[in-house]
Design a protein around this motif. Sequence first.
Motif, short mmCIF file in Angstrom:
data_model
loop_
_atom_site.label_atom_id
_atom_site.label_comp_id
_atom_site.label_asym_id
_atom_site.label_seq_id
_atom_site.Cartn_x
_atom_site.Cartn_y
_atom_site.Cartn_z
N LYS A 196 -0.34 1.86 3.65
CA LYS A 196 0.33 3.10 3.23
C LYS A 196 -0.30 4.35 3.80
O LYS A 196 0.42 5.30 4.16
CB LYS A 196 0.41 3.18 1.71
N PRO A 197 -1.64 4.47 3.93
CA PRO A 197 -2.19 5.69 4.54
C PRO A 197 -1.74 5.92 5.98
O PRO A 197 -1.70 7.06 6.44
CB PRO A 197 -3.70 5.49 4.44
N PHE A 198 -1.38 4.84 6.71
CA PHE A 198 -0.76 5.04 8.02
C PHE A 198 0.57 5.77 7.84
O PHE A 198 0.90 6.70 8.58
CB PHE A 198 -0.48 3.70 8.70
N ALA A 199 1.36 5.29 6.86
CA ALA A 199 2.66 5.91 6.62
C ALA A 199 2.52 7.35 6.16
O ALA A 199 3.26 8.24 6.61
CB ALA A 199 3.43 5.08 5.58
N ASN A 200 1.58 7.59 5.26
CA ASN A 200 1.35 8.97 4.81
C ASN A 200 0.95 9.86 5.97
O ASN A 200 1.35 11.03 6.05
CB ASN A 200 0.25 8.99 3.75
N PHE A 257 -11.10 -1.38 9.57
CA PHE A 257 -10.94 -0.93 8.19
C PHE A 257 -12.27 -0.78 7.45
O PHE A 257 -12.39 0.06 6.54
CB PHE A 257 -10.05 -1.91 7.42
N HIS A 258 -13.27 -1.58 7.82
CA HIS A 258 -14.51 -1.58 7.03
C HIS A 258 -15.76 -1.31 7.87
O HIS A 258 -16.84 -1.20 7.30
CB HIS A 258 -14.69 -2.94 6.33
N GLY A 259 -15.62 -1.17 9.18
CA GLY A 259 -16.78 -1.02 10.03
C GLY A 259 -16.87 0.31 10.75
O GLY A 259 -17.55 0.42 11.78
N GLY A 260 -16.19 1.33 10.24
CA GLY A 260 -16.30 2.66 10.83
C GLY A 260 -15.24 2.99 11.85
O GLY A 260 -15.37 4.00 12.56
N GLY A 261 -14.18 2.20 11.94
CA GLY A 261 -13.13 2.50 12.90
C GLY A 261 -12.18 3.59 12.46
O GLY A 261 -11.60 4.29 13.29
N VAL A 262 -12.01 3.75 11.15
CA VAL A 262 -11.04 4.71 10.62
C VAL A 262 -11.68 5.48 9.47
O VAL A 262 -12.57 4.96 8.78
CB VAL A 262 -9.77 3.98 10.14
N GLN A 263 -11.25 6.71 9.29
CA GLN A 263 -11.67 7.48 8.12
C GLN A 263 -10.44 7.85 7.29
O GLN A 263 -9.34 8.05 7.83
CB GLN A 263 -12.44 8.73 8.52
N THR A 264 -10.62 7.89 5.99
CA THR A 264 -9.54 8.25 5.08
C THR A 264 -9.75 9.68 4.61
O THR A 264 -10.84 10.06 4.18
CB THR A 264 -9.50 7.30 3.87
N LYS A 265 -8.68 10.48 4.71
CA LYS A 265 -8.74 11.88 4.33
C LYS A 265 -7.62 12.20 3.36
O LYS A 265 -6.74 11.37 3.10
CB LYS A 265 -8.58 12.77 5.57
N LYS A 266 -7.63 13.41 2.86
CA LYS A 266 -6.53 13.92 2.06
C LYS A 266 -5.62 14.72 2.98
O LYS A 266 -6.07 15.62 3.70
CB LYS A 266 -7.02 14.82 0.92
N GLY A 267 -4.34 14.34 3.02
CA GLY A 267 -3.39 15.07 3.83
C GLY A 267 -3.04 16.41 3.20
O GLY A 267 -3.42 16.71 2.06
N SER A 281 -3.37 10.22 0.62
CA SER A 281 -4.44 9.61 1.42
C SER A 281 -3.89 9.26 2.79
O SER A 281 -2.87 8.56 2.89
CB SER A 281 -4.97 8.36 0.73
N VAL A 282 -4.55 9.75 3.83
CA VAL A 282 -4.08 9.52 5.20
C VAL A 282 -5.23 9.01 6.05
O VAL A 282 -6.41 9.28 5.77
CB VAL A 282 -3.51 10.81 5.83
#
Length: 410
Positions: free
Chosen positions: A323-327, A265-275, A280-281
């Motif tokens: 929630k971004p997983f769900a989105n 979550f905080h070390g570069g494993g995932v990125q958050t985008k706009k679906g 937020s996905v």
Amino acid sequence: MRELFGAYALGAFFGGLLFTGVANAQMKVSSFDGPVTEEELKSFNDHVATLKPATDNKGNQWVQGHSGELTKAMGLVYQMAGQQETLDQMLRFCDAVLSERNDLAKAPVGQHKIWTGGIDPVWPNNITQNPIQTGGGEGDPVGHLASCAYLILKTDKLYNQKVTTGDPHKYGATYLDRAKTYLKQADFSMTTHILKRLLDLSNGNKMYFAKDAPYMGGKPVPWNQQMMFNYAFMNLCNAHRILNDNPKLLAEYNSILTASIDWFFHGGGVQTKKGKKGSSVYDWGYTVPRTSGEDSNHGALDVAGFYRTYIDGHCGITANQMKPFANMFVDVMTLGDKRYAGTVDGRTDGEGHAKPTNNIRSGYLFLAEFRPDAYKNMMSADLVVGGKGTGSADGFSRFLWVKNQRAKAK
């Protein structure tokens, strides 16, 4: 090499369980709304009572194969409903998985020298290899034992009762004795193989495979396999918290678990985008440094692992983080009626684990908790009210869990 420890869900899902009789009892949905019903729980318990555990770990039977997924399903349903018959069936499976560990089982199931040169306390998934490898799959059998130990330990009314199904392996006549055996043996596998030889934690407790490991040596552990190790670490922590018996080991397990979650979550494993619908996905990859395009199969395993940690509560994962997983699943992967993309970024041109599906992989069902607008569509994709029922214990258990969460929230 990605196939070896990533493909648990395909090769093993269809061959892992042995059935008693011609047909096993089906699990049936009474309703999608309201509290979980006694009929639903009975159908689950009746179903698992007809099944026999795998007799070895070939093809990852105890990992993401039938027996592994069923053991997790029983733990989830017991955690939710607390029915002793569910726990008793889980003990039956945990007795089996422990008895099949390499150092405890007789040949040909056990007594194999693995890549370390020893007969380590592991569950090889392919004994024809030279050398015999181990990987993230070692986390799940340890997790099963630790999970069952924890569930017993949190039910103190059972402590001095004799286990209803008996003690065929001499693991402890009472529930408390059985829990202590499971925990002791889970610790033994964790400390004498996984931590001692398999994992390299020298980079801030982040999980890498040991440099001399034949499987992915020196490389970061893929997220789906970190979820397997985290399943073990989380439940080992919970069991030791209750017993308050080994604070040093508890702190070590917890630090590794926390490092894994923080890395994602905080070390570069995932990125958050706009679906495409503005939500937020998340987008992430199979293993760092990849940060995009995780395939559908591994993505479902990742999601299930993060959800387990979320409901546990000790790592501080919030509903807003989930929630971004769900989105992602609802707004990106869902393409239409029973049409789902093959990757978490919505691609439809992949093959194998990245091939689009017409069913929802069960790990994603947990996400319906965070998208109530999609709950019924997600659940009704593979489940129906009444009708012939389902034989998918992992999917049914996750439906029951989310249904219960919704009922409690009202």
